[in-house]
Motif scaffolding. Structure first.
Motif, short mmCIF file in Angstrom:
data_model
loop_
_atom_site.label_atom_id
_atom_site.label_comp_id
_atom_site.label_asym_id
_atom_site.label_seq_id
_atom_site.Cartn_x
_atom_site.Cartn_y
_atom_site.Cartn_z
N ILE A 58 0.83 -1.21 0.00
CA ILE A 58 0.00 0.00 0.00
C ILE A 58 0.87 1.26 0.00
N LYS A 61 2.14 1.84 -3.57
CA LYS A 61 1.02 2.27 -4.41
C LYS A 61 0.67 3.73 -4.13
N SER A 62 0.73 4.12 -2.87
CA SER A 62 0.44 5.51 -2.50
C SER A 62 1.47 6.47 -3.09
#
Length: 118
Positions: A58, A61-62
């Motif tokens: 995550i 991806k951020s």
């Protein structure tokens, strides 16, 4: 979105240009004088699990999302200060007119309902 940052593979251009030079598909280049020899294909080797890219977490991806947002925001044509002030004034005037209209309609309908109920 990730496609925006990828560069084209130069080997694809070479393969395309070789096929356009007139070389036959069976590897016989004697028909065309001065053409380069066909590219030697490497035998297929299965990809091991260690070379496969790990799935992004995550956090990655951020970070990628924020990079893409930055790229897109550079493409925006931002209004000038004068345009922003003018647009804000127009919005405020329209909101005042609509609220006045709705207030008058509400007052009239509520008076009409009181008259009917009495």
């Amino acid at each position: 979105m990730g496609r925006l940052l990828r560069k084209k593979d130069p080997s694809k251009k070479q393969k395309k240009s070789q096929s356009e030079d007139g070389a036959s598909r069976d590897g016989n280049t004697s028909a065309v004088k001065g053409s380069s020899p066909p590219a030697i294909k490497k035998p297929y080797t299965p990809v091991s699990k260690s070379t496969v890219a790990k799935e992004k977490n995550i956090f990655d991806k951020s970070i990628q999302f924020l990079r893409e947002v930055k790229v897109e925001l550079k493409k925006v044509t931002w209004p000038s200060k004068k345009q922003t002030i003018g647009s804000t004034a127009v919005v405020l005037v329209i909101v005042a007119i609509i609220s006045l209209f709705l207030g008058i309609v509400d007052f009239g309908l509520s008076g009409l309902i009181r008259a009917v109920l009495q």
